[in-house]
Design a protein around this motif. Structure first.
Motif, PDB file in Angstrom:
ATOM      1  N   PHE A  93       0.849  -0.882  -0.046  1.00  0.00           N
ATOM      2  CA  PHE A  93      -0.211   0.282  -0.380  1.00  0.00           C
ATOM      3  C   PHE A  93       0.870   0.906   0.200  1.00  0.00           C
ATOM      4  O   PHE A  93       0.893   2.282  -0.640  1.00  0.00           O
ATOM      5  CB  PHE A  93      -0.874  -0.132   1.406  1.00  0.00           C
ATOM      6  N   THR A  94       1.788   1.021   0.908  1.00  0.00           N
ATOM      7  CA  THR A  94       2.171   2.086   0.992  1.00  0.00           C
ATOM      8  C   THR A  94       3.490   2.561  -0.558  1.00  0.00           C
ATOM      9  O   THR A  94       3.570   3.663  -0.880  1.00  0.00           O
ATOM     10  CB  THR A  94       4.062   2.323   2.376  1.00  0.00           C
ATOM     11  N   LEU A  95       3.953   1.692  -1.013  1.00  0.00           N
ATOM     12  CA  LEU A  95       4.699   1.475  -2.396  1.00  0.00           C
ATOM     13  C   LEU A  95       3.703   1.929  -3.426  1.00  0.00           C
ATOM     14  O   LEU A  95       3.438   3.291  -4.150  1.00  0.00           O
ATOM     15  CB  LEU A  95       5.488   0.688  -2.648  1.00  0.00           C
ATOM     16  N   ALA A  96       2.323   1.317  -3.374  1.00  0.00           N
ATOM     17  CA  ALA A  96       1.186   2.249  -3.829  1.00  0.00           C
ATOM     18  C   ALA A  96       0.985   3.824  -4.387  1.00  0.00           C
ATOM     19  O   ALA A  96       0.149   4.265  -5.271  1.00  0.00           O
ATOM     20  CB  ALA A  96      -0.346   0.976  -4.255  1.00  0.00           C
ATOM     21  N   LEU A  97       1.328   3.858  -3.185  1.00  0.00           N
ATOM     22  CA  LEU A  97       0.622   5.995  -2.776  1.00  0.00           C
ATOM     23  C   LEU A  97       1.461   6.458  -4.465  1.00  0.00           C
ATOM     24  O   LEU A  97       1.199   7.194  -4.408  1.00  0.00           O
ATOM     25  CB  LEU A  97       1.158   6.224  -1.480  1.00  0.00           C
ATOM     26  N   ASP A  98       2.611   6.078  -4.225  1.00  0.00           N
ATOM     27  CA  ASP A  98       3.342   6.221  -5.245  1.00  0.00           C
ATOM     28  C   ASP A  98       3.488   6.120  -7.123  1.00  0.00           C
ATOM     29  O   ASP A  98       3.240   6.981  -7.640  1.00  0.00           O
ATOM     30  CB  ASP A  98       5.134   6.146  -5.149  1.00  0.00           C
ATOM     31  N   ASP A  99       2.738   4.742  -7.071  1.00  0.00           N
ATOM     32  CA  ASP A  99       2.311   4.546  -8.062  1.00  0.00           C
ATOM     33  C   ASP A  99       1.359   5.174  -8.471  1.00  0.00           C
ATOM     34  O   ASP A  99       1.403   5.643 -10.027  1.00  0.00           O
ATOM     35  CB  ASP A  99       1.846   2.564  -8.150  1.00  0.00           C
ATOM     36  N   ALA A 100       0.649   5.688  -7.415  1.00  0.00           N
ATOM     37  CA  ALA A 100      -0.618   6.155  -8.125  1.00  0.00           C
ATOM     38  C   ALA A 100      -0.649   7.741  -8.443  1.00  0.00           C
ATOM     39  O   ALA A 100      -2.098   8.817  -8.133  1.00  0.00           O
ATOM     40  CB  ALA A 100      -2.022   5.783  -7.466  1.00  0.00           C
ATOM     41  N   ALA A 101       0.193   7.960  -7.858  1.00  0.00           N
ATOM     42  CA  ALA A 101       0.848   9.382  -7.403  1.00  0.00           C
ATOM     43  C   ALA A 101      -0.052   9.888  -6.700  1.00  0.00           C
ATOM     44  O   ALA A 101      -1.183  11.679  -7.110  1.00  0.00           O
ATOM     45  CB  ALA A 101       0.306  10.482  -9.286  1.00  0.00           C
ATOM     46  N   ILE A 102      -0.299   9.721  -5.323  1.00  0.00           N
ATOM     47  CA  ILE A 102      -1.235  10.434  -4.332  1.00  0.00           C
ATOM     48  C   ILE A 102      -0.609  11.228  -4.519  1.00  0.00           C
ATOM     49  O   ILE A 102       0.831  11.568  -3.825  1.00  0.00           O
ATOM     50  CB  ILE A 102      -1.382   9.360  -3.074  1.00  0.00           C
ATOM     51  N   PRO A 103      -1.081  12.870  -3.841  1.00  0.00           N
ATOM     52  CA  PRO A 103      -0.307  13.658  -2.815  1.00  0.00           C
ATOM     53  C   PRO A 103       1.261  13.463  -2.098  1.00  0.00           C
ATOM     54  O   PRO A 103       0.511  12.416  -1.678  1.00  0.00           O
ATOM     55  CB  PRO A 103      -1.243  14.738  -2.707  1.00  0.00           C
ATOM     56  N   ASN A 104       1.841  14.017  -2.551  1.00  0.00           N
ATOM     57  CA  ASN A 104       3.297  13.264  -1.164  1.00  0.00           C
ATOM     58  C   ASN A 104       3.608  14.646   0.035  1.00  0.00           C
ATOM     59  O   ASN A 104       4.482  14.825   0.750  1.00  0.00           O
ATOM     60  CB  ASN A 104       4.514  13.831  -1.867  1.00  0.00           C
ATOM     61  N   ASP A 105       1.684  14.590   0.966  1.00  0.00           N
ATOM     62  CA  ASP A 105       1.803  15.523   1.571  1.00  0.00           C
ATOM     63  C   ASP A 105       1.917  14.497   2.732  1.00  0.00           C
ATOM     64  O   ASP A 105       0.806  13.588   3.204  1.00  0.00           O
ATOM     65  CB  ASP A 105       1.003  16.007   1.820  1.00  0.00           C
ATOM     66  N   PRO A 106       2.981  15.147   3.975  1.00  0.00           N
ATOM     67  CA  PRO A 106       3.296  14.273   5.184  1.00  0.00           C
ATOM     68  C   PRO A 106       2.199  13.768   5.686  1.00  0.00           C
ATOM     69  O   PRO A 106       2.289  13.138   6.470  1.00  0.00           O
ATOM     70  CB  PRO A 106       4.661  15.305   5.451  1.00  0.00           C
ATOM     71  N   ASP A 107       1.589  14.780   6.114  1.00  0.00           N
ATOM     72  CA  ASP A 107       0.140  14.461   7.026  1.00  0.00           C
ATOM     73  C   ASP A 107      -0.965  14.030   5.300  1.00  0.00           C
ATOM     74  O   ASP A 107      -1.241  12.649   6.940  1.00  0.00           O
ATOM     75  CB  ASP A 107      -0.452  15.501   6.986  1.00  0.00           C
TER      76      ASP A 107
END
Length: 150
Positions: A93-107
């Motif tokens: 899931f954590t890697l998929a956040l980048d795959d899906a271009a989810i905003p890289n906002d820390p919060d």
């Protein structure tokens, strides 16, 4: 800050992209793929996206048209402990956040990873037998402060 995690991540298209990316990573992982060996619903990723969206503050499409939280929990209960699989699911899931271009906002990323870790534990381990799952469970919401009552 957006009113919901769903809005902050980009709405329906972003959640659908994340569900697709996570599912691809699961199928590519030799341990996670085991959970899908019996096959899945033909619209699995769309249904998963609707479920995630609703839990993260999006529209109530899942519970209005597709199923109940109790049904989802019962389907995933009774498989015993599988810590390695759970950990790999969170990592995928954590890697998929980048795959899906989810905003890289820390919060936003913190809340998404915290939610998915919690949701995985709830889904798989709160009830050891599907027969024990209460039929009237409501789908918990996860917001910027986590969730309440669970």
């Amino acid at each position: 800050m957006a009113s919901s995690i769903y809005a902050a991540m980009g709405g329906a298209d972003a959640v659908r992209s994340l569900a697709q990316a996570w599912h691809r990573r699961c199928l590519a992982d030799p341990i996670l793929a085991h959970a899908f060996h019996a096959g899945v619903h033909p619209e699995h990723t769309d249904r998963l996206a609707a479920y995630w969206a609703e839990q993260l503050g999006g529209p109530a499409e899942y519970t209005a048209h597709l199923g109940t939280y109790a049904e989802v929990i019962a389907k995933h209960s009774g498989n015993g402990p599988h810590e390695q699989m759970d950990g790999r699911a969170v990592a995928a899931f954590t890697l998929a956040l980048d795959d899906a271009a989810i905003p890289n906002d820390p919060d936003l990323r913190f809340q998404l990873i915290a939610w998915f870790t919690w949701a995985t534990a709830m889904l798989n381990h709160r009830w050891s037998d599907p027969e024990d799952v209460p039929a009237d469970l409501s789908l918990p919401q996860w917001g910027w402060e986590g969730t309440q009552g669970w």
